[in-house]
Scaffold this motif. Sequence first.
Motif, PDB file in Angstrom:
ATOM      1  N   GLU A 108      11.623 -21.157 -10.465  1.00  0.00           N
ATOM      2  CA  GLU A 108      10.533 -21.970 -11.007  1.00  0.00           C
ATOM      3  C   GLU A 108       9.395 -22.141  -9.998  1.00  0.00           C
ATOM      4  OE1 GLU A 108      11.703 -25.427 -13.556  1.00  0.00           O
ATOM      5  OE2 GLU A 108      13.620 -25.072 -12.579  1.00  0.00           O
ATOM      6  N   ASN A 109       8.178 -22.050 -10.526  1.00  0.00           N
ATOM      7  CA  ASN A 109       6.954 -22.204  -9.745  1.00  0.00           C
ATOM      8  C   ASN A 109       6.907 -21.287  -8.525  1.00  0.00           C
ATOM      9  OD1 ASN A 109       4.409 -23.188  -9.040  1.00  0.00           O
ATOM     10  ND2 ASN A 109       5.272 -24.813  -7.760  1.00  0.00           N
ATOM     11  N   PRO A 110       6.928 -19.964  -8.727  1.00  0.00           N
ATOM     12  CA  PRO A 110       6.753 -19.049  -7.602  1.00  0.00           C
ATOM     13  C   PRO A 110       5.415 -19.293  -6.928  1.00  0.00           C
ATOM     14  CG  PRO A 110       6.506 -17.896  -9.701  1.00  0.00           C
ATOM     15  CD  PRO A 110       7.037 -19.262 -10.009  1.00  0.00           C
ATOM     16  N   ASP A 111       5.432 -19.425  -5.617  1.00  0.00           N
ATOM     17  CA  ASP A 111       4.255 -19.852  -4.861  1.00  0.00           C
ATOM     18  C   ASP A 111       3.818 -18.739  -3.903  1.00  0.00           C
ATOM     19  OD1 ASP A 111       2.312 -21.284  -3.481  1.00  0.00           O
ATOM     20  OD2 ASP A 111       3.532 -23.054  -3.195  1.00  0.00           O
ATOM     21  N   SER A 112       4.034 -18.913  -2.610  1.00  0.00           N
ATOM     22  CA  SER A 112       3.628 -17.862  -1.666  1.00  0.00           C
ATOM     23  C   SER A 112       4.505 -16.629  -1.860  1.00  0.00           C
ATOM     24  CB  SER A 112       3.723 -18.360  -0.219  1.00  0.00           C
ATOM     25  OG  SER A 112       5.065 -18.545   0.184  1.00  0.00           O
ATOM     26  N   ILE A 113       3.933 -15.462  -1.571  1.00  0.00           N
ATOM     27  CA  ILE A 113       4.640 -14.214  -1.866  1.00  0.00           C
ATOM     28  C   ILE A 113       4.386 -13.208  -0.753  1.00  0.00           C
ATOM     29  CG2 ILE A 113       2.709 -13.495  -3.343  1.00  0.00           C
ATOM     30  CD1 ILE A 113       4.828 -12.021  -5.095  1.00  0.00           C
ATOM     31  N   LEU A 114       5.446 -12.563  -0.288  1.00  0.00           N
ATOM     32  CA  LEU A 114       5.395 -11.654   0.861  1.00  0.00           C
ATOM     33  C   LEU A 114       6.007 -10.311   0.510  1.00  0.00           C
ATOM     34  CD1 LEU A 114       5.491 -10.808   3.969  1.00  0.00           C
ATOM     35  CD2 LEU A 114       7.680 -12.009   4.042  1.00  0.00           C
ATOM     36  N   TYR A 115       5.275  -9.231   0.819  1.00  0.00           N
ATOM     37  CA  TYR A 115       5.882  -7.902   0.774  1.00  0.00           C
ATOM     38  C   TYR A 115       6.312  -7.558   2.192  1.00  0.00           C
ATOM     39  CZ  TYR A 115       6.467  -2.845   0.598  1.00  0.00           C
ATOM     40  OH  TYR A 115       6.981  -1.569   0.719  1.00  0.00           O
ATOM     41  N   HIS A 116       7.602  -7.224   2.346  1.00  0.00           N
ATOM     42  CA  HIS A 116       8.184  -6.925   3.650  1.00  0.00           C
ATOM     43  C   HIS A 116       8.329  -5.400   3.760  1.00  0.00           C
ATOM     44  CE1 HIS A 116      11.523  -7.168   6.753  1.00  0.00           C
ATOM     45  NE2 HIS A 116      10.603  -7.973   7.244  1.00  0.00           N
ATOM     46  N   PRO A 117       7.437  -4.729   4.486  1.00  0.00           N
ATOM     47  CA  PRO A 117       7.381  -3.261   4.465  1.00  0.00           C
ATOM     48  C   PRO A 117       8.653  -2.554   4.916  1.00  0.00           C
ATOM     49  CG  PRO A 117       5.404  -4.185   5.473  1.00  0.00           C
ATOM     50  CD  PRO A 117       6.372  -5.301   5.326  1.00  0.00           C
ATOM     51  N   SER A 118       9.324  -3.071   5.930  1.00  0.00           N
ATOM     52  CA  SER A 118      10.466  -2.348   6.488  1.00  0.00           C
ATOM     53  C   SER A 118      11.667  -2.325   5.543  1.00  0.00           C
ATOM     54  CB  SER A 118      10.878  -2.940   7.838  1.00  0.00           C
ATOM     55  OG  SER A 118      11.283  -4.281   7.702  1.00  0.00           O
ATOM     56  N   PRO A 178       0.809  -1.226   0.000  1.00  0.00           N
ATOM     57  CA  PRO A 178       0.000   0.000   0.000  1.00  0.00           C
ATOM     58  C   PRO A 178       0.838   1.271   0.000  1.00  0.00           C
ATOM     59  CG  PRO A 178      -0.852  -1.586   1.597  1.00  0.00           C
ATOM     60  CD  PRO A 178       0.475  -2.101   1.133  1.00  0.00           C
ATOM     61  N   ASP A 179       2.015   1.217   0.631  1.00  0.00           N
ATOM     62  CA  ASP A 179       2.861   2.414   0.685  1.00  0.00           C
ATOM     63  C   ASP A 179       3.449   2.769  -0.679  1.00  0.00           C
ATOM     64  OD1 ASP A 179       4.304   0.016   0.860  1.00  0.00           O
ATOM     65  OD2 ASP A 179       6.002   0.963   1.848  1.00  0.00           O
ATOM     66  N   LEU A 180       3.472   1.802  -1.584  1.00  0.00           N
ATOM     67  CA  LEU A 180       3.990   2.041  -2.927  1.00  0.00           C
ATOM     68  C   LEU A 180       2.880   2.083  -3.977  1.00  0.00           C
ATOM     69  CD1 LEU A 180       7.126  -0.308  -2.893  1.00  0.00           C
ATOM     70  CD2 LEU A 180       7.011   2.133  -2.322  1.00  0.00           C
ATOM     71  N   SER A 196      13.144 -16.107  -4.202  1.00  0.00           N
ATOM     72  CA  SER A 196      13.596 -14.985  -5.026  1.00  0.00           C
ATOM     73  C   SER A 196      13.270 -13.693  -4.289  1.00  0.00           C
ATOM     74  CB  SER A 196      12.904 -14.990  -6.391  1.00  0.00           C
ATOM     75  OG  SER A 196      13.267 -16.108  -7.156  1.00  0.00           O
ATOM     76  N   VAL A 197      14.243 -12.791  -4.198  1.00  0.00           N
ATOM     77  CA  VAL A 197      14.058 -11.531  -3.487  1.00  0.00           C
ATOM     78  C   VAL A 197      14.006 -10.396  -4.500  1.00  0.00           C
ATOM     79  CG1 VAL A 197      14.911 -10.026  -1.656  1.00  0.00           C
ATOM     80  CG2 VAL A 197      15.367 -12.494  -1.560  1.00  0.00           C
ATOM     81  N   ILE A 198      12.918  -9.629  -4.468  1.00  0.00           N
ATOM     82  CA  ILE A 198      12.697  -8.542  -5.420  1.00  0.00           C
ATOM     83  C   ILE A 198      12.702  -7.208  -4.683  1.00  0.00           C
ATOM     84  CG2 ILE A 198      11.025  -7.519  -7.027  1.00  0.00           C
ATOM     85  CD1 ILE A 198       9.952 -10.385  -7.481  1.00  0.00           C
ATOM     86  N   ASP A 199      13.418  -6.241  -5.237  1.00  0.00           N
ATOM     87  CA  ASP A 199      13.342  -4.871  -4.734  1.00  0.00           C
ATOM     88  C   ASP A 199      12.034  -4.280  -5.263  1.00  0.00           C
ATOM     89  OD1 ASP A 199      13.525  -1.974  -4.657  1.00  0.00           O
ATOM     90  OD2 ASP A 199      15.645  -2.207  -4.219  1.00  0.00           O
ATOM     91  N   ALA A 200      11.100  -3.961  -4.362  1.00  0.00           N
ATOM     92  CA  ALA A 200       9.775  -3.506  -4.783  1.00  0.00           C
ATOM     93  C   ALA A 200       9.804  -2.165  -5.499  1.00  0.00           C
ATOM     94  CB  ALA A 200       8.845  -3.427  -3.580  1.00  0.00           C
ATOM     95  N   LYS A 201      10.820  -1.366  -5.231  1.00  0.00           N
ATOM     96  CA  LYS A 201      10.905  -0.049  -5.862  1.00  0.00           C
ATOM     97  C   LYS A 201      11.492  -0.120  -7.277  1.00  0.00           C
ATOM     98  CE  LYS A 201      11.156   2.629  -1.584  1.00  0.00           C
ATOM     99  NZ  LYS A 201      11.950   3.595  -0.761  1.00  0.00           N
ATOM    100  N   THR A 202      12.538  -0.926  -7.437  1.00  0.00           N
ATOM    101  CA  THR A 202      13.159  -1.048  -8.760  1.00  0.00           C
ATOM    102  C   THR A 202      12.518  -2.159  -9.594  1.00  0.00           C
ATOM    103  OG1 THR A 202      14.843  -2.621  -8.008  1.00  0.00           O
ATOM    104  CG2 THR A 202      15.344  -0.266  -7.800  1.00  0.00           C
ATOM    105  N   LYS A 203      11.766  -3.047  -8.921  1.00  0.00           N
ATOM    106  CA  LYS A 203      11.096  -4.175  -9.575  1.00  0.00           C
ATOM    107  C   LYS A 203      12.104  -5.118 -10.234  1.00  0.00           C
ATOM    108  CE  LYS A 203       7.114  -1.193 -10.363  1.00  0.00           C
ATOM    109  NZ  LYS A 203       6.222  -0.551 -11.368  1.00  0.00           N
ATOM    110  N   LYS A 204      13.194  -5.351  -9.528  1.00  0.00           N
ATOM    111  CA  LYS A 204      14.225  -6.252 -10.011  1.00  0.00           C
ATOM    112  C   LYS A 204      14.597  -7.274  -8.942  1.00  0.00           C
ATOM    113  CE  LYS A 204      16.348  -2.947 -13.213  1.00  0.00           C
ATOM    114  NZ  LYS A 204      17.602  -2.231 -13.592  1.00  0.00           N
ATOM    115  N   VAL A 205      14.960  -8.486  -9.380  1.00  0.00           N
ATOM    116  CA  VAL A 205      15.449  -9.507  -8.451  1.00  0.00           C
ATOM    117  C   VAL A 205      16.840  -9.107  -7.977  1.00  0.00           C
ATOM    118  CG1 VAL A 205      16.157 -11.910  -8.213  1.00  0.00           C
ATOM    119  CG2 VAL A 205      14.074 -11.356  -9.469  1.00  0.00           C
ATOM    120  N   VAL A 206      17.009  -9.061  -6.654  1.00  0.00           N
ATOM    121  CA  VAL A 206      18.289  -8.646  -6.091  1.00  0.00           C
ATOM    122  C   VAL A 206      19.020  -9.777  -5.370  1.00  0.00           C
ATOM    123  CG1 VAL A 206      17.649  -6.215  -5.890  1.00  0.00           C
ATOM    124  CG2 VAL A 206      17.101  -7.783  -4.013  1.00  0.00           C
ATOM    125  N   ALA A 207      18.334 -10.899  -5.188  1.00  0.00           N
ATOM    126  CA  ALA A 207      18.990 -12.043  -4.534  1.00  0.00           C
ATOM    127  C   ALA A 207      18.166 -13.298  -4.745  1.00  0.00           C
ATOM    128  CB  ALA A 207      19.176 -11.788  -3.045  1.00  0.00           C
TER     129      ALA A 207
END
Length: 321
Positions: free
Chosen positions: A107-117, A74-76, A132-143
Amino acid sequence: MASSALCAEGGKYKIEKKLPLQGAGRWDYVTTDPEAHRVYIARATHVSVLDSETGAVVGDIPDTPGVHGVAVAPDLGIGFISEGGAAKVAVFDLKTLKVDSTIATGENPDSILYHPSTHLVFVQCGKSKSTSVIDAKTKKVVATIPLNAKPEYFAYDENGNIFVNLEETHSIAVIDSAAKKLKATWPMEGCEGPSGLALDRKTHTLFASCDGKLMVVDSKTGKVRQSVPIGDDCDGAFFDPGTGNVFASAGAGKLSIIHADKAGKYSVVQEIATPPGSKTMGLDAVSHKAYVPSAKFTGDPTAHPRPAVVDGSIQVLVVGE
């Protein structure tokens, strides 16, 4: 059954409404957004969006192959959809519900969490046995975090820890959200196939739904404190901090409500009969209502392979006080 005091606390829930959904196809995770009064239901190839107050379908997000779950930021002003059949995460606008981009994941992305902090999105990838870790602001996988077992659902605390059930090894992975690394794996003796996961941050207690059991686990040490009998094929576990109740939705056909007594021992204080196959749910911790999808099936809904859903039979059960 528990004491009369506990029954008064947890025994007052009932099915308030049954909201019909058109179409067929199985579903997976249910995500609530209390601020926007929305409920997102992953439905195989699309996402149904409901108004949590009226029950009306207010939108649909199409073309999400093999969708498993939705996370909202929601913050984004955006949300994320795990497309299990495409090995991608779709990014959509929370106001328009329009997808504006996709991100390749494991492969097969399943549960998904947005971590606000951290403004990171953690996507559990079943076939890749990783997050898979995604930067929500840049929308890129970072790890990419290797887990060495199929990950299921998640929970997170206020100290930067993300907990993920590992189905094949009957354990809980602990991820350091800032470092984007796995820092511990906790086995749960007596647990088979953990799926749903919830957390009481105040008492540092995790609740992992296993086959026929809810494991009560110390979130600081990983020690299993006790197990509580629940229905088989439970894919949803949620904790309501406002009431202290734990909800566990089982495909065997019952929604269990669990509460702790004064000594901290957990037990089932109420069971609500649900149609067989109603194994996932979402919880609105503001209104204290649970949303449980259900349907009629062409065979035993707990069998493997899973039978088909009867067209036009899907309903969302709204459970409240």
